[in-house]
Scaffold this motif. Structure first.
Motif, mmCIF file in Angstrom:
data_model
loop_
_atom_site.group_PDB
_atom_site.id
_atom_site.type_symbol
_atom_site.label_atom_id
_atom_site.label_comp_id
_atom_site.label_asym_id
_atom_site.label_seq_id
_atom_site.Cartn_x
_atom_site.Cartn_y
_atom_site.Cartn_z
ATOM 1 N N THR A 137 -11.424 -5.550 -40.612
ATOM 2 C CA THR A 137 -12.716 -4.959 -40.276
ATOM 3 C C THR A 137 -12.741 -3.540 -40.804
ATOM 4 O O THR A 137 -11.745 -2.821 -40.751
ATOM 5 C CB THR A 137 -12.938 -4.902 -38.750
ATOM 6 O OG1 THR A 137 -11.942 -4.071 -38.156
ATOM 7 C CG2 THR A 137 -12.856 -6.293 -38.134
ATOM 8 N N GLY A 138 -13.870 -3.152 -41.357
ATOM 9 C CA GLY A 138 -14.073 -1.754 -41.697
ATOM 10 C C GLY A 138 -13.542 -1.281 -43.028
ATOM 11 O O GLY A 138 -13.772 -0.137 -43.398
ATOM 12 N N THR A 139 -12.803 -2.121 -43.746
ATOM 13 C CA THR A 139 -12.297 -1.738 -45.065
ATOM 14 C C THR A 139 -12.680 -2.809 -46.078
ATOM 15 O O THR A 139 -11.906 -3.716 -46.356
ATOM 16 C CB THR A 139 -10.770 -1.553 -45.061
ATOM 17 O OG1 THR A 139 -10.417 -0.612 -44.052
ATOM 18 C CG2 THR A 139 -10.279 -1.032 -46.403
ATOM 19 N N PRO A 140 -13.896 -2.770 -46.606
ATOM 20 C CA PRO A 140 -14.305 -3.771 -47.584
ATOM 21 C C PRO A 140 -13.428 -3.717 -48.829
ATOM 22 O O PRO A 140 -13.092 -2.646 -49.323
ATOM 23 C CB PRO A 140 -15.761 -3.385 -47.910
ATOM 24 C CG PRO A 140 -16.203 -2.548 -46.744
ATOM 25 C CD PRO A 140 -14.969 -1.811 -46.310
ATOM 26 N N LEU A 141 -13.062 -4.901 -49.327
ATOM 27 C CA LEU A 141 -12.163 -5.022 -50.474
ATOM 28 C C LEU A 141 -12.907 -5.675 -51.627
ATOM 29 O O LEU A 141 -13.722 -6.570 -51.426
ATOM 30 C CB LEU A 141 -10.943 -5.851 -50.090
ATOM 31 C CG LEU A 141 -10.203 -5.422 -48.827
ATOM 32 C CD1 LEU A 141 -9.057 -6.376 -48.520
ATOM 33 C CD2 LEU A 141 -9.703 -3.985 -48.932
ATOM 34 N N PHE A 142 -12.582 -5.266 -52.850
ATOM 35 C CA PHE A 142 -13.302 -5.830 -54.001
ATOM 36 C C PHE A 142 -12.318 -6.128 -55.123
ATOM 37 O O PHE A 142 -11.453 -6.980 -54.965
ATOM 38 C CB PHE A 142 -14.405 -4.866 -54.427
ATOM 39 C CG PHE A 142 -15.416 -5.470 -55.379
ATOM 40 C CD1 PHE A 142 -16.000 -6.700 -55.107
ATOM 41 C CD2 PHE A 142 -15.780 -4.795 -56.535
ATOM 42 C CE1 PHE A 142 -16.928 -7.259 -55.985
ATOM 43 C CE2 PHE A 142 -16.708 -5.338 -57.412
ATOM 44 C CZ PHE A 142 -17.287 -6.564 -57.138
ATOM 45 N N THR A 143 -12.406 -5.437 -56.244
ATOM 46 C CA THR A 143 -11.516 -5.741 -57.354
ATOM 47 C C THR A 143 -10.085 -5.339 -57.026
ATOM 48 O O THR A 143 -9.841 -4.468 -56.209
ATOM 49 C CB THR A 143 -11.957 -5.023 -58.636
ATOM 50 O OG1 THR A 143 -11.952 -3.614 -58.401
ATOM 51 C CG2 THR A 143 -13.345 -5.470 -59.067
ATOM 52 N N GLY A 144 -9.152 -6.001 -57.693
ATOM 53 C CA GLY A 144 -7.755 -5.668 -57.501
ATOM 54 C C GLY A 144 -6.905 -6.875 -57.177
ATOM 55 O O GLY A 144 -7.222 -8.003 -57.563
ATOM 56 N N THR A 145 -5.823 -6.641 -56.462
ATOM 57 C CA THR A 145 -4.821 -7.667 -56.160
ATOM 58 C C THR A 145 -4.768 -7.920 -54.663
ATOM 59 O O THR A 145 -4.688 -6.975 -53.868
ATOM 60 C CB THR A 145 -3.441 -7.212 -56.654
ATOM 61 O OG1 THR A 145 -3.483 -7.033 -58.075
ATOM 62 C CG2 THR A 145 -2.363 -8.233 -56.307
ATOM 63 N N TYR A 146 -4.805 -9.192 -54.290
ATOM 64 C CA TYR A 146 -4.639 -9.640 -52.911
ATOM 65 C C TYR A 146 -3.354 -10.472 -52.872
ATOM 66 O O TYR A 146 -3.225 -11.450 -53.610
ATOM 67 C CB TYR A 146 -5.796 -10.520 -52.473
ATOM 68 C CG TYR A 146 -7.170 -9.892 -52.533
ATOM 69 C CD1 TYR A 146 -7.831 -9.497 -51.372
ATOM 70 C CD2 TYR A 146 -7.831 -9.699 -53.754
ATOM 71 C CE1 TYR A 146 -9.096 -8.945 -51.414
ATOM 72 C CE2 TYR A 146 -9.094 -9.137 -53.810
ATOM 73 C CZ TYR A 146 -9.725 -8.762 -52.635
ATOM 74 O OH TYR A 146 -10.986 -8.203 -52.687
ATOM 75 N N ALA A 147 -2.422 -10.108 -52.000
ATOM 76 C CA ALA A 147 -1.155 -10.829 -51.961
ATOM 77 C C ALA A 147 -0.691 -10.973 -50.515
ATOM 78 O O ALA A 147 -0.882 -10.079 -49.692
ATOM 79 C CB ALA A 147 -0.090 -10.098 -52.780
ATOM 80 N N ALA A 148 -0.058 -12.109 -50.221
ATOM 81 C CA ALA A 148 0.477 -12.340 -48.882
ATOM 82 C C ALA A 148 1.669 -13.273 -48.972
ATOM 83 O O ALA A 148 1.729 -14.147 -49.846
ATOM 84 C CB ALA A 148 -0.581 -12.940 -47.963
ATOM 85 N N ARG A 149 2.606 -13.075 -48.060
ATOM 86 C CA ARG A 149 3.708 -14.022 -47.886
ATOM 87 C C ARG A 149 3.323 -14.911 -46.701
ATOM 88 O O ARG A 149 3.219 -14.436 -45.567
ATOM 89 C CB ARG A 149 5.032 -13.317 -47.643
ATOM 90 C CG ARG A 149 6.233 -14.281 -47.596
ATOM 91 C CD ARG A 149 7.565 -13.545 -47.567
ATOM 92 N NE ARG A 149 8.671 -14.487 -47.708
ATOM 93 C CZ ARG A 149 9.544 -14.770 -46.730
ATOM 94 N NH1 ARG A 149 9.447 -14.174 -45.544
ATOM 95 N NH2 ARG A 149 10.513 -15.645 -46.931
ATOM 96 N N VAL A 150 3.107 -16.192 -47.000
ATOM 97 C CA VAL A 150 2.529 -17.128 -46.033
ATOM 98 C C VAL A 150 3.460 -18.313 -45.840
ATOM 99 O O VAL A 150 4.004 -18.852 -46.812
ATOM 100 C CB VAL A 150 1.144 -17.611 -46.518
ATOM 101 C CG1 VAL A 150 0.544 -18.600 -45.522
ATOM 102 C CG2 VAL A 150 0.203 -16.429 -46.727
#
Length: 315
Positions: A130-143
């Motif tokens: 919430t509160g930090t809109p994200l756009f271009t770039g890299t999204y990464a997670a260890r799932v």
């Protein structure tokens, strides 16, 4: 194949109170050069949090869904109505942050959904930024994905998913990028299957997708989406799976979500529980970062004891 989230959205970000701000400082217990850490010598009024610009990182080091630091660090566990899946069954009770010897740093976010085959006995779970809109770039997670329930009979059409999405399904510039793991399949398709889906519009649905079929993915994985130069590319453990272009890329800023939910209720009788876990989440605004560099950066945060950092502009 997939369906739009249909999440009733969403409370606006509010200014941090002093107690909440202190929670942010407590969560950042240390960091590499330039990363602020909590200190007894740091003044309590108007502290400044520094760090690598355009970076959001969290290792989910919280005590529970009601931990004030979770809210202060810009996360919300969903409790509202709507879909997808079994509508109006969202519960914060399915979110926890247990110790985990298989997780980097020894702790992870656990998203536990459960059902007995009835709507009344079903609980779905989702967490979002919430509160930090994200756009271009890299999204990464260890799932950590599950191929079978942690308890009860197998066979549910469960969806374990990681996705950035617009704040409103009705937005003219609706944007959504999905990783969806279906260990038992769904929507008429047999599992296991990992769908990658890029959306242009939620209603009527307009999307493109690719599917990694017949590969069981039980265990920990590095899931990444890079969105730069008009291309959205999905990768799993360093291997590119799918790239969307043209109108099938985000057109506006998005929130980050992790969710564990049921497509339908194929059978009744006997409770069963499904677990999905998230070790950490990392976003670098405006840049395509390689998996090797993501892991190096994340290792640096862990080594410094940094649990959370957010230097992404709020607008």
């Amino acid at each position: 194949m997939s369906q739009p989230r249909r999440t009733p959205r969403r409370r606006a970000w509010t200014a941090l109170t002093l107690p909440a701000l202190l929670c942010v400082l407590a969560a950042c217990s240390g960091g590499p050069a330039g990363v602020a850490s909590a200190s007894k010598d740091r003044p309590s009024a108007s502290p400044t949090l520094a760090g690598p610009p355009g970076t959001l990182f969290d290792d989910f080091h919280y005590s529970g869904p009601d931990d004030p630091a979770l809210d202060a660090n810009g996360w919300e566990v969903r409790t509202g109505g709507g879909g997808p899946g079994i509508k109006d069954t969202w519960s914060a009770a399915g979110a926890s942050f247990p110790s985990d010897t298989t997780a980097q740093g020894g702790r992870a976010l656990q998203l536990q959904s459960s059902t007995d085959g009835t709507k009344q006995g079903t609980r779905q779970v989702e967490i979002q930024t919430t509160g930090t809109p994200l756009f271009t770039g890299t999204y990464a997670a260890r799932v950590h994905l599950s191929d079978k329930p942690s308890s009860g009979r197998n066979g549910d059409h469960v969806v374990e998913t990681f996705f950035p999405i617009s704040a409103s399904d009705s937005s003219e510039n609706y944007s959504e990028l999905d990783f969806e793991y279906l260990p038992n399949g769904g929507w008429g398709s047999p599992g296991p299957q990992l769908d990658t889906v890029s959306w242009f519009k939620a209603d009527p649905p307009d999307r493109v997708n690719s599917a990694l079929k017949k590969q069981r993915l039980e265990g920990w994985h590095i899931m990444m989406i890079t969105f730069v130069d008009g291309k959205a590319t999905y990768s799993l453990d360093g291997k590119d799976l799918f790239t969307s272009t043209g109108k099938y890329v985000p057109r506006e800023k998005m929130d980050m979500h992790f969710s564990n939910w049921f497509i339908d209720l194929p059978f009744t009788g006997g409770a069963r529980t499904w677990d999905m876990k998230v070790n950490w989440f990392y976003h670098k605004a405006g840049e395509a970062v390689s998996q090797a560099d993501v892991l190096k950066t994340v290792e640096g945060f862990y080594g410094a004891g940094t649990h959370h950092i957010n230097t992404v502009p709020k607008s």
